[in-house]
Design an enzyme around this catalytic site. Sequence first.
Site, PDB file in Angstrom:
ATOM      1  N   ALA A  30      72.176  70.990  63.367  1.00 16.00           N
ATOM      2  CA  ALA A  30      73.091  69.941  63.841  1.00 16.00           C
ATOM      3  C   ALA A  30      72.771  69.549  65.283  1.00 16.00           C
ATOM      4  CB  ALA A  30      74.521  70.436  63.769  1.00 16.00           C
ATOM      5  N   GLY A  31      73.107  68.303  65.612  1.00 12.59           N
ATOM      6  CA  GLY A  31      73.037  67.871  67.008  1.00 12.59           C
ATOM      7  C   GLY A  31      71.924  66.885  67.268  1.00 12.59           C
ATOM      8  N   LYS A  59      73.234  63.132  65.296  1.00 12.63           N
ATOM      9  CA  LYS A  59      74.702  63.273  65.300  1.00 12.63           C
ATOM     10  C   LYS A  59      75.375  62.225  64.424  1.00 12.63           C
ATOM     11  CE  LYS A  59      74.885  65.238  69.947  1.00 12.63           C
ATOM     12  NZ  LYS A  59      75.411  66.575  69.813  1.00 12.63           N
ATOM     13  N   ASN A 109      71.642  71.825  77.102  1.00 16.00           N
ATOM     14  CA  ASN A 109      72.361  70.564  76.917  1.00 16.00           C
ATOM     15  C   ASN A 109      73.845  70.724  77.154  1.00 16.00           C
ATOM     16  OD1 ASN A 109      74.158  69.879  74.343  1.00 16.00           O
ATOM     17  ND2 ASN A 109      72.751  71.535  73.779  1.00 16.00           N
ATOM     18  N   MET A 125      75.797  67.845  76.089  1.00 15.37           N
ATOM     19  CA  MET A 125      76.007  66.500  75.540  1.00 15.37           C
ATOM     20  C   MET A 125      77.499  66.204  75.367  1.00 15.37           C
ATOM     21  SD  MET A 125      72.857  65.543  75.249  1.00 15.37           S
ATOM     22  CE  MET A 125      72.942  64.003  74.375  1.00 15.37           C
ATOM     23  N   GLY A 126      78.256  67.165  74.832  1.00 14.24           N
ATOM     24  CA  GLY A 126      79.699  66.955  74.675  1.00 14.24           C
ATOM     25  C   GLY A 126      80.061  66.119  73.448  1.00 14.24           C
ATOM     26  N   SER A 147      80.332  75.112  70.075  1.00 21.69           N
ATOM     27  CA  SER A 147      79.590  74.378  71.100  1.00 21.69           C
ATOM     28  C   SER A 147      80.253  74.578  72.455  1.00 21.69           C
ATOM     29  CB  SER A 147      79.544  72.887  70.757  1.00 21.69           C
ATOM     30  OG  SER A 147      78.767  72.697  69.610  1.00 21.69           O
ATOM     31  N   ASN A 162      80.310  72.687  75.069  1.00 26.59           N
ATOM     32  CA  ASN A 162      80.499  71.507  75.916  1.00 26.59           C
ATOM     33  C   ASN A 162      81.765  70.708  75.663  1.00 26.59           C
ATOM     34  OD1 ASN A 162      77.950  72.052  77.159  1.00 26.59           O
ATOM     35  ND2 ASN A 162      77.020  71.329  75.263  1.00 26.59           N
ATOM     36  N   THR A 163      82.653  71.235  74.830  1.00 30.20           N
ATOM     37  CA  THR A 163      83.988  70.650  74.666  1.00 30.20           C
ATOM     38  C   THR A 163      84.969  71.683  75.196  1.00 30.20           C
ATOM     39  OG1 THR A 163      83.359  69.328  72.750  1.00 30.20           O
ATOM     40  CG2 THR A 163      85.696  69.846  72.978  1.00 30.20           C
ATOM     41  N   LYS A 201      80.335  77.865  61.951  1.00 26.47           N
ATOM     42  CA  LYS A 201      79.222  78.085  62.890  1.00 26.47           C
ATOM     43  C   LYS A 201      79.717  78.791  64.138  1.00 26.47           C
ATOM     44  CE  LYS A 201      75.304  75.727  65.050  1.00 26.47           C
ATOM     45  NZ  LYS A 201      74.525  74.484  65.113  1.00 26.47           N
ATOM     46  N   ASN A 255      74.913  79.039  67.296  1.00 25.20           N
ATOM     47  CA  ASN A 255      74.840  77.883  68.183  1.00 25.20           C
ATOM     48  C   ASN A 255      74.063  78.264  69.457  1.00 25.20           C
ATOM     49  OD1 ASN A 255      75.552  75.329  69.413  1.00 25.20           O
ATOM     50  ND2 ASN A 255      77.288  75.283  68.013  1.00 25.20           N
ATOM     51  N   THR A 256      74.134  77.427  70.481  1.00 22.43           N
ATOM     52  CA  THR A 256      73.458  77.695  71.763  1.00 22.43           C
ATOM     53  C   THR A 256      74.220  78.769  72.552  1.00 22.43           C
ATOM     54  OG1 THR A 256      74.753  75.916  72.726  1.00 22.43           O
ATOM     55  CG2 THR A 256      72.558  75.349  71.957  1.00 22.43           C
ATOM     56  N   THR A 308      65.278  72.866  68.571  1.00 24.09           N
ATOM     57  CA  THR A 308      64.425  72.874  69.762  1.00 24.09           C
ATOM     58  C   THR A 308      62.945  72.986  69.394  1.00 24.09           C
ATOM     59  OG1 THR A 308      66.259  73.880  70.953  1.00 24.09           O
ATOM     60  CG2 THR A 308      64.106  73.990  72.008  1.00 24.09           C
TER      61      THR A 308
HETATM   62  C1  LIG Z   1      70.524  68.802  72.532  1.00 23.74           C
HETATM   63  C2  LIG Z   1      71.242  69.670  71.542  1.00 23.74           C
HETATM   64  C3  LIG Z   1      72.426  69.217  70.965  1.00 23.74           C
HETATM   65  C4  LIG Z   1      73.094  70.021  70.045  1.00 23.74           C
HETATM   66  N1  LIG Z   1      74.236  69.541  69.461  1.00 23.74           N
HETATM   67  C5  LIG Z   1      74.858  70.292  68.526  1.00 23.74           C
HETATM   68  C6  LIG Z   1      75.992  69.789  67.857  1.00 23.74           C
HETATM   69  O1  LIG Z   1      76.421  68.647  68.062  1.00 23.74           O
HETATM   70  N2  LIG Z   1      76.619  70.598  66.962  1.00 23.74           N
HETATM   71  C7  LIG Z   1      76.157  71.861  66.662  1.00 23.74           C
HETATM   72  O2  LIG Z   1      76.753  72.556  65.827  1.00 23.74           O
HETATM   73  N3  LIG Z   1      75.059  72.362  67.277  1.00 23.74           N
HETATM   74  C8  LIG Z   1      74.408  71.604  68.177  1.00 23.74           C
HETATM   75  N4  LIG Z   1      73.296  72.095  68.789  1.00 23.74           N
HETATM   76  C9  LIG Z   1      72.864  73.477  68.487  1.00 23.74           C
HETATM   77  C10 LIG Z   1      71.785  73.538  67.394  1.00 23.74           C
HETATM   78  O3  LIG Z   1      72.261  73.037  66.174  1.00 23.74           O
HETATM   79  C11 LIG Z   1      71.315  74.998  67.196  1.00 23.74           C
HETATM   80  O4  LIG Z   1      72.394  75.763  66.708  1.00 23.74           O
HETATM   81  C12 LIG Z   1      70.814  75.635  68.491  1.00 23.74           C
HETATM   82  O5  LIG Z   1      70.133  74.703  69.299  1.00 23.74           O
HETATM   83  C13 LIG Z   1      69.866  76.793  68.207  1.00 23.74           C
HETATM   84  O6  LIG Z   1      68.737  76.369  67.468  1.00 23.74           O
HETATM   85  P1  LIG Z   1      67.321  75.961  68.158  1.00 23.74           P
HETATM   86  O7  LIG Z   1      66.957  77.077  69.078  1.00 23.74           O
HETATM   87  O8  LIG Z   1      66.380  75.801  66.996  1.00 23.74           O
HETATM   88  O9  LIG Z   1      67.544  74.690  68.862  1.00 23.74           O
HETATM   89  C14 LIG Z   1      72.592  71.310  69.704  1.00 23.74           C
HETATM   90  C15 LIG Z   1      71.397  71.742  70.286  1.00 23.74           C
HETATM   91  C16 LIG Z   1      70.712  70.945  71.188  1.00 23.74           C
HETATM   92  C17 LIG Z   1      69.423  71.441  71.779  1.00 23.74           C
END
Ligand SMILES: Cc1cc2nc3c(=O)[nH]c(=O)nc-3n(C[C@H](O)[C@H](O)[C@H](O)COP(=O)(O)O)c2cc1C
Length: 363
Positions: free
Chosen positions: A85-86, A89, A134, A136-137, A202, A204-205, A240, A269-270, A341
Amino acid sequence: MSPERSGSISARSHLAAPAGLIWGLLRPLLFRLDAEQAHGIALALAARWSKAFSGQLAASDLARAPAFNVDAMGLSFPNPVGLAAGLDKDAEAVPLWQRLGFGFVEVGTVTALPQPGNPRPRLFRLPGDAALINRMGFNNAGAEAMAVRLTRLRERALLQVPLGVNLGKSKVTPSEQAAADYQRSSALLAELADYLVVNISSPNTPGLRDLQTVEQVQALVEAVQGPNQRLSQPRPVLLKLAPDLADADAIACAEAAIAAGCAGLILTNTTIRFDGLSGSTEGMSGGLSGRPVFARSTQLLALVRQALGPDPVLIGTGGIFTPEDVVAKLEAGANLVQLYTGLIYGGPGLVRHLLRTLEVRPR
Ligand SMILES: Cc1cc2nc3c(=O)[nH]c(=O)nc-3n(C[C@H](O)[C@H](O)[C@H](O)COP(=O)(O)O)c2cc1C
């Protein structure tokens, strides 16, 4: 019934994806731009491609090799590597993600109300750490716009892989009204999704991650299930979680999610922990993704698998760049994996590279 895959998967190579010619030329140009500007250009190209072509995969395509198929949650995934996700969007480029070889695509996070997200800059690259930060929010066009877009995709029969819709809380909605907010999105989108995700992780909220308690998990999952359970075929719901939860809290939330009727979890998530990075993070805040999150997200995945047993579906997310990373997530207990990523650094050929170098051994 436990989710099934036809065989066990191992890696023939642990090499990162070789850059294709086009990506080899494009990447230095994009990386010279501000990260969000580059993201915007890439997404606009992806959306344009998706509009112009059906994005259909040939039946003989590697991404659909029968040996990669995973049956889980009543869905058939042509291969276990999904888009996290993300990135998309607002579901602007789903046909392209299919074309790149992804075995499933998760769109969102979408919120009940449209919202602009946080002020820029809000996306940062850390190339030395193979990471992004990020804040982003949840910038997105809202659940109604998503419903229009997904209806169009369904009507044109463009979806060939399972589509997840990731739901978040609108920023203006106070935490006490979070359940109603998630419910509103579920009512608009459940029917158009193959699976739903309750995202409470997430960073950022404001206040969102505070919803990661047993009581809130129960309330939110029940709220999302309300409209979903009225469908003739209710969709599987996943929760998640963040990698920053203490082990015991993550397990408690996971157990609460399953008790409330979730089919499984997405881990993770992050992270908001920035320790051990080689590059400077001055002026950056938000969630860290990519290589630095791999170890903790895989560890939490293994712990949750151990606690929940074999039946719930677990999607392993965080720091996947190589075939070996995929195998490590599967061995830690994932049925499916997702990445974001890795695609930014590895480019559009990454999924095919992963699939080419994964070997399926009959069980
Ligand atoms: C720029 C960015 C925006 C993201 N936005 C969301 C989001 O809107 N919702 C969500 O559940 N995870 C979001 N994520 C998290 C990713 O879905 C994922 O869980 C996290 O980045 C770990 O995976 P990766 O290391 O492969 O990026 C975002 C990640 C990035 C880098």
